[in-house]
Design a protein around this motif. Structure first.
Motif, PDB file in Angstrom:
ATOM      1  N   TYR A   1      24.362 -29.750  67.387  1.00 32.53           N
ATOM      2  CA  TYR A   1      23.867 -30.859  66.568  1.00 32.53           C
ATOM      3  C   TYR A   1      22.920 -30.376  65.479  1.00 32.53           C
ATOM      4  CZ  TYR A   1      26.117 -34.194  69.625  1.00 32.53           C
ATOM      5  OH  TYR A   1      27.054 -34.916  70.315  1.00 32.53           O
ATOM      6  N   GLY A   2      22.179 -29.329  65.751  1.00 36.00           N
ATOM      7  CA  GLY A   2      21.325 -28.757  64.711  1.00 36.00           C
ATOM      8  C   GLY A   2      22.143 -28.202  63.556  1.00 36.00           C
ATOM      9  N   LEU A   3      23.215 -27.469  63.886  1.00 36.11           N
ATOM     10  CA  LEU A   3      24.092 -26.940  62.836  1.00 36.11           C
ATOM     11  C   LEU A   3      24.798 -28.065  62.079  1.00 36.11           C
ATOM     12  CD1 LEU A   3      25.666 -23.802  64.547  1.00 36.11           C
ATOM     13  CD2 LEU A   3      24.150 -23.853  62.564  1.00 36.11           C
ATOM     14  N   LEU A   4      25.255 -29.080  62.806  1.00 34.35           N
ATOM     15  CA  LEU A   4      25.900 -30.212  62.137  1.00 34.35           C
ATOM     16  C   LEU A   4      24.935 -30.917  61.188  1.00 34.35           C
ATOM     17  CD1 LEU A   4      28.053 -31.774  64.999  1.00 34.35           C
ATOM     18  CD2 LEU A   4      28.869 -30.616  62.947  1.00 34.35           C
ATOM     19  N   ALA A   5      23.699 -31.096  61.624  1.00 40.29           N
ATOM     20  CA  ALA A   5      22.702 -31.729  60.752  1.00 40.29           C
ATOM     21  C   ALA A   5      22.422 -30.859  59.530  1.00 40.29           C
ATOM     22  CB  ALA A   5      21.415 -31.983  61.532  1.00 40.29           C
ATOM     23  N   LEU A   6      22.350 -29.555  59.728  1.00 39.88           N
ATOM     24  CA  LEU A   6      22.115 -28.642  58.607  1.00 39.88           C
ATOM     25  C   LEU A   6      23.269 -28.688  57.610  1.00 39.88           C
ATOM     26  CD1 LEU A   6      20.171 -26.415  57.560  1.00 39.88           C
ATOM     27  CD2 LEU A   6      21.647 -24.779  58.740  1.00 39.88           C
ATOM     28  N   PHE A   7      24.496 -28.658  58.109  1.00 37.86           N
ATOM     29  CA  PHE A   7      25.660 -28.734  57.225  1.00 37.86           C
ATOM     30  C   PHE A   7      25.739 -30.088  56.525  1.00 37.86           C
ATOM     31  CE2 PHE A   7      27.759 -25.360  60.001  1.00 37.86           C
ATOM     32  CZ  PHE A   7      27.412 -24.344  59.131  1.00 37.86           C
ATOM     33  N   ALA A   8      25.375 -31.162  57.223  1.00 36.91           N
ATOM     34  CA  ALA A   8      25.379 -32.488  56.596  1.00 36.91           C
ATOM     35  C   ALA A   8      24.361 -32.545  55.459  1.00 36.91           C
ATOM     36  CB  ALA A   8      25.086 -33.568  57.631  1.00 36.91           C
ATOM     37  N   LEU A   9      23.177 -31.978  55.686  1.00 37.32           N
ATOM     38  CA  LEU A   9      22.173 -31.936  54.614  1.00 37.32           C
ATOM     39  C   LEU A   9      22.671 -31.117  53.426  1.00 37.32           C
ATOM     40  CD1 LEU A   9      18.843 -31.499  56.604  1.00 37.32           C
ATOM     41  CD2 LEU A   9      19.578 -33.488  55.284  1.00 37.32           C
ATOM     42  N   PHE A  10      23.295 -29.991  53.710  1.00 32.99           N
ATOM     43  CA  PHE A  10      23.836 -29.144  52.648  1.00 32.99           C
ATOM     44  C   PHE A  10      24.927 -29.884  51.880  1.00 32.99           C
ATOM     45  CE2 PHE A  10      26.844 -25.853  51.220  1.00 32.99           C
ATOM     46  CZ  PHE A  10      26.002 -25.137  50.379  1.00 32.99           C
ATOM     47  N   TYR A  11      25.773 -30.598  52.594  1.00 28.96           N
ATOM     48  CA  TYR A  11      26.873 -31.333  51.977  1.00 28.96           C
ATOM     49  C   TYR A  11      26.359 -32.508  51.144  1.00 28.96           C
ATOM     50  CZ  TYR A  11      31.326 -33.791  51.644  1.00 28.96           C
ATOM     51  OH  TYR A  11      32.444 -34.418  51.184  1.00 28.96           O
ATOM     52  N   LEU A  12      25.302 -33.166  51.613  1.00 29.79           N
ATOM     53  CA  LEU A  12      24.775 -34.346  50.925  1.00 29.79           C
ATOM     54  C   LEU A  12      23.766 -34.010  49.830  1.00 29.79           C
ATOM     55  CD1 LEU A  12      24.343 -36.714  53.981  1.00 29.79           C
ATOM     56  CD2 LEU A  12      26.086 -36.843  52.193  1.00 29.79           C
ATOM     57  N   MET A  13      23.392 -32.753  49.690  1.00 24.29           N
ATOM     58  CA  MET A  13      22.400 -32.365  48.687  1.00 24.29           C
ATOM     59  C   MET A  13      22.822 -32.748  47.264  1.00 24.29           C
ATOM     60  SD  MET A  13      19.415 -31.194  48.185  1.00 24.29           S
ATOM     61  CE  MET A  13      18.971 -30.464  49.719  1.00 24.29           C
ATOM     62  N   PRO A  14      24.069 -32.529  46.832  1.00 22.98           N
ATOM     63  CA  PRO A  14      24.438 -32.955  45.472  1.00 22.98           C
ATOM     64  C   PRO A  14      24.285 -34.464  45.257  1.00 22.98           C
ATOM     65  CG  PRO A  14      26.062 -31.424  46.318  1.00 22.98           C
ATOM     66  CD  PRO A  14      25.149 -31.752  47.457  1.00 22.98           C
ATOM     67  N   LEU A  15      24.585 -35.254  46.271  1.00 24.11           N
ATOM     68  CA  LEU A  15      24.407 -36.701  46.153  1.00 24.11           C
ATOM     69  C   LEU A  15      22.930 -37.043  45.984  1.00 24.11           C
ATOM     70  CD1 LEU A  15      25.612 -39.572  46.290  1.00 24.11           C
ATOM     71  CD2 LEU A  15      25.265 -39.467  48.759  1.00 24.11           C
ATOM     72  N   PHE A  16      22.079 -36.382  46.748  1.00 25.11           N
ATOM     73  CA  PHE A  16      20.635 -36.602  46.627  1.00 25.11           C
ATOM     74  C   PHE A  16      20.153 -36.239  45.227  1.00 25.11           C
ATOM     75  CE2 PHE A  16      16.390 -34.675  46.795  1.00 25.11           C
ATOM     76  CZ  PHE A  16      15.647 -35.783  47.166  1.00 25.11           C
ATOM     77  N   VAL A  17      20.578 -35.073  44.731  1.00 23.90           N
ATOM     78  CA  VAL A  17      20.156 -34.631  43.397  1.00 23.90           C
ATOM     79  C   VAL A  17      20.648 -35.612  42.338  1.00 23.90           C
ATOM     80  CG1 VAL A  17      20.441 -32.811  41.662  1.00 23.90           C
ATOM     81  CG2 VAL A  17      19.971 -32.209  44.035  1.00 23.90           C
ATOM     82  N   MET A  18      21.881 -36.078  42.475  1.00 25.72           N
ATOM     83  CA  MET A  18      22.427 -37.018  41.499  1.00 25.72           C
ATOM     84  C   MET A  18      21.634 -38.321  41.485  1.00 25.72           C
ATOM     85  SD  MET A  18      26.182 -38.760  41.364  1.00 25.72           S
ATOM     86  CE  MET A  18      25.816 -39.758  42.793  1.00 25.72           C
ATOM     87  N   LEU A  19      21.367 -38.867  42.663  1.00 24.17           N
ATOM     88  CA  LEU A  19      20.631 -40.130  42.721  1.00 24.17           C
ATOM     89  C   LEU A  19      19.199 -39.980  42.223  1.00 24.17           C
ATOM     90  CD1 LEU A  19      21.877 -41.686  46.064  1.00 24.17           C
ATOM     91  CD2 LEU A  19      22.288 -42.507  43.753  1.00 24.17           C
ATOM     92  N   VAL A  20      18.528 -38.924  42.647  1.00 22.79           N
ATOM     93  CA  VAL A  20      17.144 -38.716  42.223  1.00 22.79           C
ATOM     94  C   VAL A  20      17.075 -38.502  40.714  1.00 22.79           C
ATOM     95  CG1 VAL A  20      15.231 -37.071  42.359  1.00 22.79           C
ATOM     96  CG2 VAL A  20      16.292 -37.905  44.433  1.00 22.79           C
ATOM     97  N   THR A  21      17.996 -37.720  40.184  1.00 32.03           N
ATOM     98  CA  THR A  21      17.998 -37.441  38.746  1.00 32.03           C
ATOM     99  C   THR A  21      18.301 -38.700  37.940  1.00 32.03           C
ATOM    100  OG1 THR A  21      18.720 -35.196  39.211  1.00 32.03           O
ATOM    101  CG2 THR A  21      19.000 -35.955  36.967  1.00 32.03           C
ATOM    102  N   SER A  22      19.098 -39.596  38.489  1.00 33.28           N
ATOM    103  CA  SER A  22      19.451 -40.801  37.738  1.00 33.28           C
ATOM    104  C   SER A  22      18.260 -41.728  37.525  1.00 33.28           C
ATOM    105  CB  SER A  22      20.574 -41.553  38.444  1.00 33.28           C
ATOM    106  OG  SER A  22      20.100 -42.163  39.625  1.00 33.28           O
ATOM    107  N   PHE A  23      17.207 -41.562  38.294  1.00 36.78           N
ATOM    108  CA  PHE A  23      16.016 -42.399  38.128  1.00 36.78           C
ATOM    109  C   PHE A  23      14.909 -41.698  37.348  1.00 36.78           C
ATOM    110  CE2 PHE A  23      17.954 -44.265  41.961  1.00 36.78           C
ATOM    111  CZ  PHE A  23      18.097 -45.558  41.499  1.00 36.78           C
ATOM    112  N   LYS A  24      15.175 -40.512  36.821  1.00 38.67           N
ATOM    113  CA  LYS A  24      14.175 -39.766  36.057  1.00 38.67           C
ATOM    114  C   LYS A  24      14.355 -40.008  34.566  1.00 38.67           C
ATOM    115  CE  LYS A  24      13.818 -35.896  39.286  1.00 38.67           C
ATOM    116  NZ  LYS A  24      14.013 -34.448  39.454  1.00 38.67           N
TER     117      LYS A  24
END
Length: 196
Positions: free
Chosen positions: A26-49
């Motif tokens: 579960y730790g590895l799955l959570a790490l991979f999920a964070l890695f996979y979702l990082m572009p979405l986070f960057v896109m959303l955060v950048t859209s409000f800047k």
């Protein structure tokens, strides 16, 4: 007759190997999920800047002064090609195409899946195999025939209107796209519903 006393299973108080394995998995799955979702986070955060924050700031930093101005501009003013009317028209065109295509394809797939599951007729396995084969055709190889079919449907709509006065929507590009996507999606939905 004497009863043989068996020692009670003692808990060692430590963590079992199974628990350690679960924690690692579960730790590895959570790490991979964070890695996979990082572009979405960057896109959303950048859209409000603001543009200054984007150019001078850290890509992962939260916006200092969140703004909806980029969203409003993209919705109503952004240029696509030679027109600067925003994305709202394209968004609603996508909704008008996707919703009917998904509903119709799902209903037809449910009917096909039910029939192929409950009704054993000669050639049922072959029919299902051909529908399954359709799922593995790469979409890129379908693009040129799809463009040809869309053009033919448009011409068919014009001829139909000339003969009967009705087009049944075949002259409308959105209806034509719905038709093509329904046909392409039937194989997938049949597979899902037959195996469900």
């Amino acid at each position: 007759m004497s009863a043989i006393a068996t020692p009670a299973r003692q808990s060692t108080g430590g963590i079992s190997a199974r628990t350690v394995n679960r924690i690692v998995i579960y730790g590895l799955l959570a790490l991979f999920a964070l890695f996979y979702l990082m572009p979405l986070f960057v896109m959303l955060v950048t859209s409000f800047k603001t543009m200054d924050e984007i150019q001078n700031g850290n890509m992962l930093a939260l916006p200092q002064a969140p703004t909806f101005a980029p969203w409003i501009r993209a919705w109503s003013e952004v240029c696509s090609g030679l027109t600067c009317v925003g994305m709202k028209g394209y968004f609603w065109n996508s909704i008008k195409m996707v919703v009917p295509a998904v509903i119709i394809s799902t209903l037809l797939g449910a009917l096909n899946g039910y029939v192929l599951t409950k009704w054993r007729f000669r050639g049922a396995t072959l029919v299902f195999g051909l529908m399954l084969f359709a799922c593995f055709i790469p979409f890129q190889s379908v693009l040129l025939p799809m463009a040809t079919i869309l053009g033919s449907l448009g011409r068919f709509g014009v001829k139909l209107q000339n003969v009967t006065g009705l087009t049944f929507g075949f002259g409308n590009p959105t209806v034509n796209l719905v038709f093509v996507h329904v046909v392409y999606g039937i194989g997938f939905t049949t597979l899902f519903f037959r195996n469900y």
